[in-house]
Write a protein that holds these residues in place. Structure first.
Motif, PDB file in Angstrom:
ATOM      1  N   MET A  80      48.990  31.022  36.727  1.00 41.69           N
ATOM      2  CA  MET A  80      47.738  31.487  36.605  1.00 41.69           C
ATOM      3  C   MET A  80      46.897  30.457  36.659  1.00 41.69           C
ATOM      4  SD  MET A  80      46.900  34.463  37.412  1.00 41.69           S
ATOM      5  CE  MET A  80      44.944  35.095  37.561  1.00 41.69           C
ATOM      6  N   LEU A  83      44.719  28.121  39.130  1.00 43.08           N
ATOM      7  CA  LEU A  83      43.447  28.758  39.690  1.00 43.08           C
ATOM      8  C   LEU A  83      42.305  27.635  39.147  1.00 43.08           C
ATOM      9  CD1 LEU A  83      43.298  32.505  39.525  1.00 43.08           C
ATOM     10  CD2 LEU A  83      43.628  31.111  41.716  1.00 43.08           C
ATOM     11  N   ALA A 108      50.995  33.164  45.701  1.00 44.88           N
ATOM     12  CA  ALA A 108      50.854  34.599  45.695  1.00 44.88           C
ATOM     13  C   ALA A 108      52.170  35.379  45.886  1.00 44.88           C
ATOM     14  CB  ALA A 108      50.030  34.788  47.134  1.00 44.88           C
ATOM     15  N   ARG A 111      53.373  35.584  42.117  1.00 43.32           N
ATOM     16  CA  ARG A 111      52.526  36.655  41.230  1.00 43.32           C
ATOM     17  C   ARG A 111      52.677  37.979  41.761  1.00 43.32           C
ATOM     18  NH1 ARG A 111      47.458  32.687  42.347  1.00 43.32           N
ATOM     19  NH2 ARG A 111      47.822  31.104  40.729  1.00 43.32           N
ATOM     20  N   TYR A 112      53.183  38.039  43.093  1.00 40.92           N
ATOM     21  CA  TYR A 112      53.589  39.527  43.384  1.00 40.92           C
ATOM     22  C   TYR A 112      54.709  39.927  42.413  1.00 40.92           C
ATOM     23  CZ  TYR A 112      54.609  43.383  46.144  1.00 40.92           C
ATOM     24  OH  TYR A 112      54.835  44.524  46.978  1.00 40.92           O
ATOM     25  N   PHE A 118      45.343  41.786  31.568  1.00 42.56           N
ATOM     26  CA  PHE A 118      44.570  40.926  30.716  1.00 42.56           C
ATOM     27  C   PHE A 118      44.182  41.308  29.555  1.00 42.56           C
ATOM     28  CE2 PHE A 118      44.729  39.360  35.028  1.00 42.56           C
ATOM     29  CZ  PHE A 118      44.873  38.067  34.987  1.00 42.56           C
ATOM     30  N   PHE A 124      38.808  47.164  39.370  1.00 45.70           N
ATOM     31  CA  PHE A 124      38.364  47.016  40.475  1.00 45.70           C
ATOM     32  C   PHE A 124      37.381  47.943  40.928  1.00 45.70           C
ATOM     33  CE2 PHE A 124      42.675  44.747  42.006  1.00 45.70           C
ATOM     34  CZ  PHE A 124      42.100  43.544  41.173  1.00 45.70           C
ATOM     35  N   LEU A 138      48.589  44.943  49.621  1.00 46.09           N
ATOM     36  CA  LEU A 138      48.394  43.799  49.832  1.00 46.09           C
ATOM     37  C   LEU A 138      49.868  43.436  50.618  1.00 46.09           C
ATOM     38  CD1 LEU A 138      47.319  41.693  46.822  1.00 46.09           C
ATOM     39  CD2 LEU A 138      46.230  41.897  48.956  1.00 46.09           C
TER      40      LEU A 138
ATOM     41  N   ASP B 168      40.748  37.112  38.542  1.00 50.19           N
ATOM     42  CA  ASP B 168      42.107  36.568  38.074  1.00 50.19           C
ATOM     43  C   ASP B 168      43.052  37.805  38.186  1.00 50.19           C
ATOM     44  OD1 ASP B 168      41.069  34.253  37.436  1.00 50.19           O
ATOM     45  OD2 ASP B 168      41.173  34.830  35.243  1.00 50.19           O
ATOM     46  N   SER B 169      42.562  39.296  37.995  1.00 48.24           N
ATOM     47  CA  SER B 169      43.481  40.177  38.308  1.00 48.24           C
ATOM     48  C   SER B 169      44.062  40.519  39.677  1.00 48.24           C
ATOM     49  CB  SER B 169      42.837  41.546  37.817  1.00 48.24           C
ATOM     50  OG  SER B 169      42.418  41.416  36.475  1.00 48.24           O
ATOM     51  N   SER B 170      43.046  39.966  40.447  1.00 48.09           N
ATOM     52  CA  SER B 170      43.465  40.379  42.060  1.00 48.09           C
ATOM     53  C   SER B 170      44.401  39.321  42.355  1.00 48.09           C
ATOM     54  CB  SER B 170      42.259  40.258  42.879  1.00 48.09           C
ATOM     55  OG  SER B 170      42.460  40.300  44.349  1.00 48.09           O
ATOM     56  N   ALA B 171      44.122  37.789  41.881  1.00 51.80           N
ATOM     57  CA  ALA B 171      44.920  36.800  41.998  1.00 51.80           C
ATOM     58  C   ALA B 171      46.585  37.030  41.592  1.00 51.80           C
ATOM     59  CB  ALA B 171      44.379  35.509  41.648  1.00 51.80           C
ATOM     60  N   ALA B 172      46.292  37.675  40.327  1.00 52.69           N
ATOM     61  CA  ALA B 172      47.613  38.025  39.519  1.00 52.69           C
ATOM     62  C   ALA B 172      48.523  39.106  40.419  1.00 52.69           C
ATOM     63  CB  ALA B 172      47.385  38.590  38.261  1.00 52.69           C
ATOM     64  N   LEU B 173      47.906  39.647  41.478  1.00 53.85           N
ATOM     65  CA  LEU B 173      48.565  40.861  42.199  1.00 53.85           C
ATOM     66  C   LEU B 173      49.153  40.121  43.306  1.00 53.85           C
ATOM     67  CD1 LEU B 173      46.471  43.832  41.538  1.00 53.85           C
ATOM     68  CD2 LEU B 173      48.642  43.592  40.853  1.00 53.85           C
ATOM     69  N   GLY B 174      48.944  38.806  43.472  1.00 57.09           N
ATOM     70  CA  GLY B 174      49.472  37.938  44.725  1.00 57.09           C
ATOM     71  C   GLY B 174      48.385  38.057  45.881  1.00 57.09           C
ATOM     72  N   ALA B 175      46.852  38.348  45.535  1.00 57.96           N
ATOM     73  CA  ALA B 175      46.046  38.280  46.681  1.00 57.96           C
ATOM     74  C   ALA B 175      45.637  36.716  46.725  1.00 57.96           C
ATOM     75  CB  ALA B 175      44.836  39.086  46.373  1.00 57.96           C
ATOM     76  N   TYR B 176      45.286  36.457  48.051  1.00 55.59           N
ATOM     77  CA  TYR B 176      44.621  35.362  48.588  1.00 55.59           C
ATOM     78  C   TYR B 176      43.262  35.044  48.181  1.00 55.59           C
ATOM     79  CZ  TYR B 176      49.174  33.629  50.418  1.00 55.59           C
ATOM     80  OH  TYR B 176      50.539  33.171  50.523  1.00 55.59           O
TER      81      TYR B 176
END
Lengths: 278, 284
Positions: A80, A83, A108, A111-112, A118, A124, A138, B168-176
């Protein structure tokens, strides 16, 4: 430093202070191995030579005063930190045998496989269903019928299904804080990651919601390698099988939670858990 | 006088001064609106929306000018806002701390406060002179250049307001990053970005100077983007300066129409922002 063993000595009787965590007897094989890990924010080193092994199908808690590096350690495990500019990790972090710090690793994809929840719930701006389906979509290539099943099972695993099953199309942000956080946990586990990282997951929640999330973690322990960072010592004692104490960027001690909370080997650990500092 | 009552007195003076300043500002605004209403309402009639701008000394309407303003404003937003929104996205999400971003931010601030007549001259030089004639297209381009900095700034600000945990949450799920931007950040900042668009429309729909050098004016009905086109601000400018009573009345009526339109857009923007905040509030 020699990696700490996860298995407690056979003669040691396990008794956590507020014992609800299972005795450490049925942990899975090693899942995460960290070797000689150093971490830098710019020129400031915030993790010093971390070595440890975390088992699959277990909950490992990291405790320690603010700024001790426990959240940083967590953010290394799914990269993380990448970033943000000027942050770098040295050493090896092996998950399932492969070094995730290698430059060739697709973050990516990593992280999958390594989910994260958090401190603040971060639903979302979409429906509850779409929130949980986000990671699955995704990845793509999933039929709607399968998607529905996976979303439902993730919500069930996160112990939130009964509360949201009638409002799957409601905006995720309309739920209560505790519900939001469990939806976020469902979102993270919907993709069936190998590892689940939680960064102070209950710090923003009320006691009842905290209890629900802790129960959720207990249930998930059967399937995942869970790593949780917490400020709440009672929580660490309640939910974790293994506890690591960190101080000033060093891993002071790691071992079965019962042992850490009743007879820690290090003076600093003892001082911290008995409230002499921190 | 005791120390306490002296402080009380100072507070009273300060309060009076700030209250006076507020009232002065409000009074100016009220006077403008009153003048506009009293003169503009007299000229209001259906003819405004059905007849063309008249020759001197006869009566008519503003249909061609209203149409021209609508077309050029719309076209200006269609060209300018995608550039502004995408550039704002770059600043907020991709190049947050890069040197290029600092330069872009600075230039954008300059552009935001640049006199619009400069923009008009710029488009005149690079478009009108090359094409050899005035055109509605050149007018729309000038308006687009004005719309870019407004949409850029609001988009960047609104994206920065989205909690970083969401990203961050979106990135943490593997999203570009592009997926995070499209699926999470834009929806989260939607009302804010739309507010920016409405503000940009308000900004450009009343501009006169950029159109003087680009779209010029047209006495007749014209839908040709490649030729001069009538528009409210330039018609107002021309008619208000004329000695003819009919033209002056039409100028007042046109000014009222523009003001009312801008008011509607500004109020919509406010309402949207309020909704956005309510949304945030319930998001806890």
């Amino acid at each position: 430093m020699i990696p700490h063993s996860l298995k407690p000595p056979k003669h040691l009787k396990m008794r956590a202070p507020t014992a609800s965590a299972e005795p450490v007897t049925d942990l899975g094989p090693p899942k995460i191995e960290i070797r000689a890990l150093n971490f830098f924010y710019g020129a400031v080193q915030s993790l010093h030579d971390i070595n440890m092994t975390l088992a699959d199908r277990s909950i490992t808690a990291f405790i320690g005063p603010s700024g001790c590096g426990k959240s940083t350690l967590l953010r290394v495990m799914n990269r993380m930190y990448a970033l943000y500019p000027n942050q770098r990790a040295e050493g090896e972090v092996l998950i399932g045998g492969a070094d995730i710090l290698a430059p060739t690793v697709d973050v990516a994809e990593l992280r999958y496989r390594v989910g994260m929840v958090f401190q603040k719930p971060t639903p979302f701006p979409m429906s509850v269903f779409d929130n949980v389906a986000f990671g699955l979509r995704l990845a793509g290539g999933i039929r709607l019928a399968d998607l529905k099943l996976r979303v439902e099972s993730a919500l069930r695993d996160a112990a939130i299904w009964d509360e949201v099953k009638d409002k799957l199309q409601a905006d995720g942000r309309s739920l209560s804080g505790g519900q939001q956080q469990r939806v976020c946990i469902a979102r993270a586990i919907a993709v069936q990651p190998e590892v689940l990282l939680l960064d102070e997951p209950t710090a923003a929640l009320d006691p009842i919601s905290t209890l629900r999330v802790e129960e959720t973690l207990q249930a998930l322990r059967e399937k995942y390698c869970i790593v949780v960072v917490t400020h709440n010592l009672q929580q660490a004692a309640r939910v974790s099988n293994v506890t690591g104490f960190m101080y000033m960027g060093e891993l002071v001690e790691i071992g079965p939670s019962g042992q850490i909370f009743t007879s820690p080997q290090q003076r600093r650990t003892d001082d911290y858990i008995t409230g002499r500092f921190g | 006088m005791s120390r306490r009552s002296l402080r009380k007195f100072k507070n009273g003076v300060f309060l009076t001064l700030s209250l006076f300043a507020t009232l002065t500002g409000l009074a100016c605004l009220a006077a403008i609106l009153w003048t506009l209403l009293s003169h503009g309402l007299a000229g209001m009639s259906w003819h405004l929306f059905t007849q063309m701008t008249p020759p001197p000394g006869s009566s008519g309407g503003l249909l061609n000018a209203i149409y021209g303003s609508a077309v050029m404003t719309l076209l200006g937003i269609l060209i300018g806002s995608p550039i502004g929104v995408l550039a704002g996205t770059y600043l907020a999400e991709y190049g947050r701390s890069s040197r290029l971003s600092a330069v872009i931010r600075f230039i954008n601030d300059v552009l935001l406060s640049a006199p619009s007549i400069i923009i008009g001259l710029f488009i005149y030089e690079i478009v009108v002179v090359r094409m050899g004639h005035f055109s509605a297209f050149a007018g729309a381009l000038a308006l687009a250049v004005l719309a870019i900095p407004v949409t850029l700034r609001t988009t960047e600000d609104m994206l920065n307001l989205v909690p970083s945990g969401m990203k961050d949450s979106s990135a943490a799920l593997g999203a570009y990053p592009w997926r995070t931007t499209l699926s999470v950040l834009y929806p989260a900042a939607r009302s804010g970005i739309v507010t920016g668009l409405l503000l940009a429309i308000s900004r450009i729909s009343g501009e006169t100077a950029p159109l003087l050098f680009t779209a010029l004016n047209n006495q007749f009905w014209s839908t040709d983007l490649d030729g001069p086109m009538a528009n409210l601000p330039v018609v107002i400018f021309q008619f208000a300066l004329s000695p003819y009573k009919e033209w002056q009345d039409l100028a007042w009526a046109g000014a009222l129409i523009i003001t009312a339109t801008i008011l509607v857009f500004s109020i919509s923007a406010r309402v949207l922002l309020a909704l956005l905040q309510a949304e945030r509030g319930s998001g806890r």
